[in-house]
Write a protein that holds these residues in place. Structure first.
Motif, PDB file in Angstrom:
ATOM      1  N   ALA A 104       0.823  -1.210   0.000  1.00 48.43           N
ATOM      2  CA  ALA A 104       0.000   0.000   0.000  1.00 48.43           C
ATOM      3  C   ALA A 104       0.857   1.260   0.000  1.00 48.43           C
ATOM      4  O   ALA A 104       0.548   2.237  -0.690  1.00 48.43           O
ATOM      5  CB  ALA A 104      -0.921  -0.009   1.219  1.00 48.43           C
ATOM      6  N   VAL A 105       1.950   1.244   0.764  1.00 53.46           N
ATOM      7  CA  VAL A 105       2.835   2.410   0.816  1.00 53.46           C
ATOM      8  C   VAL A 105       3.492   2.636  -0.551  1.00 53.46           C
ATOM      9  O   VAL A 105       3.565   3.785  -1.038  1.00 53.46           O
ATOM     10  CB  VAL A 105       3.906   2.223   1.902  1.00 53.46           C
ATOM     11  CG1 VAL A 105       4.988   3.294   1.793  1.00 53.46           C
ATOM     12  CG2 VAL A 105       3.265   2.261   3.286  1.00 53.46           C
ATOM     13  N   LEU A 106       3.939   1.568  -1.188  1.00 59.84           N
ATOM     14  CA  LEU A 106       4.577   1.707  -2.496  1.00 59.84           C
ATOM     15  C   LEU A 106       3.588   2.211  -3.541  1.00 59.84           C
ATOM     16  O   LEU A 106       3.862   3.193  -4.262  1.00 59.84           O
ATOM     17  CB  LEU A 106       5.158   0.357  -2.924  1.00 59.84           C
ATOM     18  CG  LEU A 106       5.857   0.315  -4.286  1.00 59.84           C
ATOM     19  CD1 LEU A 106       7.036   1.279  -4.298  1.00 59.84           C
ATOM     20  CD2 LEU A 106       6.324  -1.103  -4.609  1.00 59.84           C
ATOM     21  N   LEU A 107       2.433   1.555  -3.618  1.00 58.22           N
ATOM     22  CA  LEU A 107       1.439   1.951  -4.611  1.00 58.22           C
ATOM     23  C   LEU A 107       0.875   3.335  -4.310  1.00 58.22           C
ATOM     24  O   LEU A 107       0.735   4.181  -5.210  1.00 58.22           O
ATOM     25  CB  LEU A 107       0.314   0.918  -4.631  1.00 58.22           C
ATOM     26  CG  LEU A 107      -0.813   1.131  -5.644  1.00 58.22           C
ATOM     27  CD1 LEU A 107      -0.265   1.117  -7.063  1.00 58.22           C
ATOM     28  CD2 LEU A 107      -1.891   0.069  -5.476  1.00 58.22           C
ATOM     29  N   GLY A 108       0.549   3.596  -3.048  1.00 57.95           N
ATOM     30  CA  GLY A 108       0.006   4.897  -2.681  1.00 57.95           C
ATOM     31  C   GLY A 108       1.002   6.027  -2.874  1.00 57.95           C
ATOM     32  O   GLY A 108       0.622   7.132  -3.251  1.00 57.95           O
ATOM     33  N   GLY A 109       2.287   5.739  -2.629  1.00 57.55           N
ATOM     34  CA  GLY A 109       3.298   6.767  -2.839  1.00 57.55           C
ATOM     35  C   GLY A 109       3.404   7.177  -4.296  1.00 57.55           C
ATOM     36  O   GLY A 109       3.494   8.372  -4.618  1.00 57.55           O
ATOM     37  N   VAL A 110       3.364   6.206  -5.193  1.00 60.97           N
ATOM     38  CA  VAL A 110       3.457   6.512  -6.632  1.00 60.97           C
ATOM     39  C   VAL A 110       2.229   7.288  -7.096  1.00 60.97           C
ATOM     40  O   VAL A 110       2.339   8.323  -7.769  1.00 60.97           O
ATOM     41  CB  VAL A 110       3.623   5.212  -7.444  1.00 60.97           C
ATOM     42  CG1 VAL A 110       3.533   5.504  -8.935  1.00 60.97           C
ATOM     43  CG2 VAL A 110       4.945   4.539  -7.112  1.00 60.97           C
ATOM     44  N   VAL A 111       1.039   6.803  -6.734  1.00 60.93           N
ATOM     45  CA  VAL A 111      -0.195   7.477  -7.158  1.00 60.93           C
ATOM     46  C   VAL A 111      -0.284   8.870  -6.531  1.00 60.93           C
ATOM     47  O   VAL A 111      -0.675   9.838  -7.186  1.00 60.93           O
ATOM     48  CB  VAL A 111      -1.426   6.626  -6.786  1.00 60.93           C
ATOM     49  CG1 VAL A 111      -2.715   7.382  -7.073  1.00 60.93           C
ATOM     50  CG2 VAL A 111      -1.406   5.310  -7.540  1.00 60.93           C
ATOM     51  N   GLY A 112       0.077   8.995  -5.256  1.00 63.98           N
ATOM     52  CA  GLY A 112       0.048  10.302  -4.610  1.00 63.98           C
ATOM     53  C   GLY A 112       1.010  11.277  -5.234  1.00 63.98           C
ATOM     54  O   GLY A 112       0.699  12.471  -5.370  1.00 63.98           O
ATOM     55  N   PHE A 169      -3.652   1.928   1.025  1.00 62.04           N
ATOM     56  CA  PHE A 169      -3.255   2.686  -0.159  1.00 62.04           C
ATOM     57  C   PHE A 169      -3.887   4.079  -0.195  1.00 62.04           C
ATOM     58  O   PHE A 169      -3.226   5.073  -0.508  1.00 62.04           O
ATOM     59  CB  PHE A 169      -3.639   1.886  -1.411  1.00 62.04           C
ATOM     60  CG  PHE A 169      -3.896   2.715  -2.632  1.00 62.04           C
ATOM     61  CD1 PHE A 169      -2.855   3.284  -3.338  1.00 62.04           C
ATOM     62  CD2 PHE A 169      -5.196   2.926  -3.084  1.00 62.04           C
ATOM     63  CE1 PHE A 169      -3.088   4.055  -4.466  1.00 62.04           C
ATOM     64  CE2 PHE A 169      -5.439   3.685  -4.201  1.00 62.04           C
ATOM     65  CZ  PHE A 169      -4.383   4.258  -4.890  1.00 62.04           C
ATOM     66  N   ILE A 170      -5.168   4.171   0.140  1.00 63.02           N
ATOM     67  CA  ILE A 170      -5.874   5.448   0.002  1.00 63.02           C
ATOM     68  C   ILE A 170      -5.294   6.534   0.906  1.00 63.02           C
ATOM     69  O   ILE A 170      -5.005   7.639   0.439  1.00 63.02           O
ATOM     70  CB  ILE A 170      -7.383   5.249   0.245  1.00 63.02           C
ATOM     71  CG1 ILE A 170      -7.974   4.325  -0.820  1.00 63.02           C
ATOM     72  CG2 ILE A 170      -8.108   6.584   0.249  1.00 63.02           C
ATOM     73  CD1 ILE A 170      -9.440   3.988  -0.618  1.00 63.02           C
ATOM     74  N   PRO A 171      -5.083   6.293   2.218  1.00 62.18           N
ATOM     75  CA  PRO A 171      -4.494   7.356   3.049  1.00 62.18           C
ATOM     76  C   PRO A 171      -3.099   7.773   2.599  1.00 62.18           C
ATOM     77  O   PRO A 171      -2.757   8.957   2.680  1.00 62.18           O
ATOM     78  CB  PRO A 171      -4.454   6.725   4.450  1.00 62.18           C
ATOM     79  CG  PRO A 171      -5.459   5.644   4.421  1.00 62.18           C
ATOM     80  CD  PRO A 171      -5.446   5.120   3.031  1.00 62.18           C
ATOM     81  N   VAL A 172      -2.298   6.813   2.118  1.00 61.00           N
ATOM     82  CA  VAL A 172      -0.953   7.167   1.665  1.00 61.00           C
ATOM     83  C   VAL A 172      -1.027   8.058   0.436  1.00 61.00           C
ATOM     84  O   VAL A 172      -0.347   9.094   0.350  1.00 61.00           O
ATOM     85  CB  VAL A 172      -0.131   5.898   1.357  1.00 61.00           C
ATOM     86  CG1 VAL A 172       1.203   6.274   0.713  1.00 61.00           C
ATOM     87  CG2 VAL A 172       0.109   5.101   2.628  1.00 61.00           C
ATOM     88  N   ALA A 173      -1.859   7.680  -0.544  1.00 65.32           N
ATOM     89  CA  ALA A 173      -1.981   8.467  -1.770  1.00 65.32           C
ATOM     90  C   ALA A 173      -2.464   9.877  -1.468  1.00 65.32           C
ATOM     91  O   ALA A 173      -1.924  10.867  -1.978  1.00 65.32           O
ATOM     92  CB  ALA A 173      -2.925   7.767  -2.750  1.00 65.32           C
ATOM     93  N   LEU A 174      -3.483   9.998  -0.633  1.00 66.19           N
ATOM     94  CA  LEU A 174      -4.008  11.323  -0.307  1.00 66.19           C
ATOM     95  C   LEU A 174      -3.015  12.133   0.523  1.00 66.19           C
ATOM     96  O   LEU A 174      -2.910  13.352   0.359  1.00 66.19           O
ATOM     97  CB  LEU A 174      -5.325  11.168   0.456  1.00 66.19           C
ATOM     98  CG  LEU A 174      -6.494  10.560  -0.334  1.00 66.19           C
ATOM     99  CD1 LEU A 174      -7.728  10.423   0.551  1.00 66.19           C
ATOM    100  CD2 LEU A 174      -6.827  11.408  -1.563  1.00 66.19           C
ATOM    101  N   ALA A 175      -2.274  11.454   1.405  1.00 64.84           N
ATOM    102  CA  ALA A 175      -1.297  12.172   2.228  1.00 64.84           C
ATOM    103  C   ALA A 175      -0.151  12.711   1.386  1.00 64.84           C
ATOM    104  O   ALA A 175       0.269  13.855   1.554  1.00 64.84           O
ATOM    105  CB  ALA A 175      -0.763  11.250   3.323  1.00 64.84           C
ATOM    106  N   VAL A 176       0.363  11.896   0.466  1.00 63.97           N
ATOM    107  CA  VAL A 176       1.465  12.343  -0.391  1.00 63.97           C
ATOM    108  C   VAL A 176       1.004  13.493  -1.285  1.00 63.97           C
ATOM    109  O   VAL A 176       1.689  14.509  -1.425  1.00 63.97           O
ATOM    110  CB  VAL A 176       1.993  11.166  -1.239  1.00 63.97           C
ATOM    111  CG1 VAL A 176       3.004  11.661  -2.259  1.00 63.97           C
ATOM    112  CG2 VAL A 176       2.621  10.111  -0.336  1.00 63.97           C
TER     113      VAL A 176
END
Length: 277
Positions: free
Chosen positions: A93-101, A153-160
């Motif tokens: 989730a961190v990897l995917l969310g970081g890229v999308v964010g 994934f969602i919180p990471v993407a929105l946070a980034v």
């Protein structure tokens, strides 16, 4: 004697020391245990099968972790399986969310579309995605991992994305003045400045992922896991096992949150956003 500069307008904040906070926490825990013992062992307000005593819950924990008895070490196996699942799901989730964010932070059309969708999906409880995961993946570990990855994934993407958007305009101008453009501006100016806020998002994502894991395991209980132990306790009317598992879930979640909080606090102090206590 402490000398305060007349130009220092920083408000004085008196915070309790770490040891004092720890003593307060231990005192509160002792009080809760005393009340629990009073209700179950002294006053006996509820039958043991409805509200077991601290001793009964401790017996389930000790047998489940390292002893021989009703659970015979099954709690230890359940903890290992659950930790393996959540770490795999959280890392993904961190990897995917970081890229999308990151993409949402630098490209407005993506932020206005995908970002809005993710904000809406985040309001849906994780348990609502379990039936979809079961129908799509089947009653297996992949269904649990899907829910964990989605919720983390969602919180990471929105946070980034939010951290990149909230970087001070002065830093953006300074970076451009020094010749940073495009990818250089993002990687050398915006991302480093966003690290404290991103870490806050990572801590939030851990909480979401951990709760999603237990909810998924509760319904997809094909192998030993903490969620499966809750289901075993329910099916056998073993309230002591249920409470013991809930306590273990809370302790593990709290320890990981404390670790992430410590890292976040250290980074914020290094960035000058917090004072050293």
């Amino acid at each position: 004697m402490t000398i305060t500069s007349p130009l220092d307008t920083t408000p004085s904040v008196h915070r309790p020391s770490r040891w004092r906070r720890l003593l307060w926490q231990l005192g509160g825990l002792a009080l809760l245990l005393a009340l629990w013992w009073l209700v179950t062992d002294v006053l006996r307000l509820y039958p043991p099968y409805v509200f077991p005593s601290p001793k009964a819950v401790w017996t389930e924990i000790s047998y489940g972790l390292w002893g021989s008895g009703p659970q015979d070490g099954k709690l230890l196996t359940a903890i290992g399986n659950s930790l393996r699942r959540v770490l795999i799901g959280y890392a993904s989730a961190v990897l995917l969310g970081g890229v999308v964010g990151l993409l949402m932070g630098v490209w407005r059309p993506l932020r206005d579309t995908v970002g809005a969708y993710l904000t809406g999906i985040q309001s849906v409880p994780s348990i609502a995605f379990v039936p979809f995961a079961i129908l799509f993946f089947g009653l297996n570990e992949r269904a649990v991992l899907f829910v964990v990855i989605l919720e983390g994934f969602i919180p990471v993407a929105l946070a980034v994305s939010g951290a990149l958007m909230n970087v001070s305009p002065a830093l953006r101008i300074a970076g451009r003045t020094l010749g940073a453009r495009g990818l250089d501006l993002t990687t050398k100016v915006l991302l480093p400045a966003s690290v404290p806020n991103i870490l806050t998002g990572l801590r939030t994502a851990w909480s979401f992922a951990w709760r999603a894991l237990v909810g998924g395991e509760l319904l997809v209980s094909g192998s030993a896991s903490l969620g499966a132990q809750l289901e075993v306790g329910r099916n056998t009317a073993n309230m002591a096992l249920v409470i013991a598992t809930i306590l273990i879930i809370g302790i593990i979640g709290g320890l990981f949150d404390a670790l992430l909080r410590a890292v976040e606090g250290r980074v914020r102090r290094d960035y000058g956003l917090e004072v050293q206590q």
